[in-house]
Design a protein around this motif. Structure first.
Motif, PDB file in Angstrom:
ATOM      1  N   ARG A   3      48.417  37.744  37.670  1.00  0.00           N
ATOM      2  CA  ARG A   3      49.865  37.291  38.019  1.00  0.00           C
ATOM      3  C   ARG A   3      50.241  38.081  39.449  1.00  0.00           C
ATOM      4  N   GLY A   4      49.699  39.392  39.853  1.00  0.00           N
ATOM      5  CA  GLY A   4      49.915  40.011  40.950  1.00  0.00           C
ATOM      6  C   GLY A   4      49.228  39.288  42.308  1.00  0.00           C
ATOM      7  N   LEU A   5      48.172  38.614  41.979  1.00  0.00           N
ATOM      8  CA  LEU A   5      47.390  37.766  42.861  1.00  0.00           C
ATOM      9  C   LEU A   5      48.343  36.573  43.460  1.00  0.00           C
ATOM     10  N   LEU A   6      48.893  35.929  42.131  1.00  0.00           N
ATOM     11  CA  LEU A   6      49.664  34.859  42.499  1.00  0.00           C
ATOM     12  C   LEU A   6      50.875  35.219  43.233  1.00  0.00           C
ATOM     13  N   ALA A   7      51.462  36.185  42.828  1.00  0.00           N
ATOM     14  CA  ALA A   7      52.671  36.480  43.404  1.00  0.00           C
ATOM     15  C   ALA A   7      52.307  37.103  44.966  1.00  0.00           C
ATOM     16  N   GLY A  46      52.122  33.728  46.908  1.00  0.00           N
ATOM     17  CA  GLY A  46      53.067  33.096  46.839  1.00  0.00           C
ATOM     18  C   GLY A  46      53.301  31.783  46.098  1.00  0.00           C
ATOM     19  N   ILE A  47      52.332  31.840  44.914  1.00  0.00           N
ATOM     20  CA  ILE A  47      52.051  30.860  44.097  1.00  0.00           C
ATOM     21  C   ILE A  47      52.917  31.160  42.789  1.00  0.00           C
ATOM     22  N   THR A  48      53.780  30.125  42.231  1.00  0.00           N
ATOM     23  CA  THR A  48      54.396  30.189  41.164  1.00  0.00           C
ATOM     24  C   THR A  48      53.854  29.466  40.256  1.00  0.00           C
TER      25      THR A  48
END
Length: 227
Positions: free
Chosen positions: A67-71, A74-76
Motif C-alpha cells: 500500500r505504501g508503494l501504491l501511494a 499515485g495509484i488508488t
C-alpha cells in the motif's frame, strides 16, 4: 536463466488462473480471492476486476509495504478490492475473509500461486480445510512445488538456484508434493481435483515455439480443484 524461469513461471500461472476466472465470471461468479497476493496487479489492470469483489490476502506487513508503494506511485486501489491481513501459519482464513467483506454463502475462485512451497504442511492443511468449507461451486487453483525426483533437467537447475536464493533471504522452500500426494490431501479437505497442469500446458502450445530462454520447466505445477 533464473530470471527467465521466474518470468515464465509467473506469466503462465497467472494466464491459466485468469483465463479460468473469466470463464467462471461469465457464468455468474462474483468473488475472487488471491492468497499470498504480494504485488499482484490483477485488480489494478484487468477489466474483469470491475465485475468482481476481489480479496487480496497476505501478511499485514506485506500489505503495508504494498500500500505504501501504491501511494508513492499515485495509484488508488479500486473500490471492489479488499485487503485482508492474514498469517497462513497462525490465522483462520475463513474468519479473516468474512471480516474483510467476503460472503461465505456465494462461491469464489481462490488462487494460491507461488506460496505453498514456503509454508509448513500444517499451514497448508489448515488453509485447505478452510477452502474446502467454502460455498459449493467454489474452485481453488494452487501452485505446488515438485519433489526432486519429478523435476526435469531444466526444473532441477531452476530449483537449485531458486531454493538457494530463497533460503538466503530467510524464506526456504518447505513443502513439496507429487500430484498423487496433493490429490489425496485435497480430498481429505473436501476438494475434488479437476486437473493437474504442467507449465507447458498452462498456455497455448504455440507460445513455446521460441528461441529465447522463456521455455517450460517442470519444477512447479498447478492443480485446479472444486468444492
Amino acid at each position: 536463466m533464473i530470471l527467465s524461469g521466474v518470468r515464465a513461471q509467473v506469466t503462465t500461472r497467472s494466464h491459466y488462473t485468469e483465463r479460468r476466472l473469466a470463464e467462471l465470471a461469465s457464468r455468474g461468479l462474483t468473488q475472487y480471492v488471491i492468497l499470498g497476493a504480494g504485488l499482484d496487479t490483477f485488480a489494478y489492470r484487468s477489466p474483469l476486476a470491475a465485475q468482481l469483489a476481489v480479496f487480496e490476502v497476505d501478511h499485514p506487513a506485506t500489505q503495508r509495504w504494498k500500500r505504501g508503494l501504491l501511494a508513492a506511485a499515485g495509484i488508488t486501489p479500486p473500490g471492489g478490492l479488499a485487503f485482508v491481513g492474514a498469517d497462513f501459519e497462525s490465522d483462520t482464513l475463513g474468519r479473516r475473509l468474512v471480516s474483510g467483506g467476503f460472503d461465505p454463502a456465494r462461491p469464489a475462485l481462490v488462487s494460491w500461486l507461488g506460496v505453498s512451497m514456503y509454508l509448513t504442511g500444517e499451514a497448508i492443511a489448515a488453509t485447505l480445510a478452510e477452502i474446502g468449507r467454502l460455498s459449493p461451486g467454489s474452485e481453488l487453483i494452487m501452485e505446488y512445488a515438485l519433489p526432486p525426483a519429478l523435476r526435469d533437467d531444466r526444473g532441477a537447475s531452476y530449483a537449485g538456484i531458486a531454493m538457494a536464493a530463497s533460503a538466503e533471504r530467510g524464506e526456504p522452500w518447505l513443502s513439496f508434493f507429487t500430484p498423487e500426494e496433493l490429490s489425496a490431501t485435497l480430498a481429505v479437505h473436501g476438494l475434488k481435483v479437476a486437473e493437474h497442469v504442467r507449465q507447458e500446458q498452462a498456455v497455448t502450445a504455440g507460445l513455446w515455439r521460441r528461441h529465447d530462454p522463456l521455455v517450460p520447466a517442470d519444477v512447479c505445477r498447478l492443480v485446479r480443484a472444486t468444492t
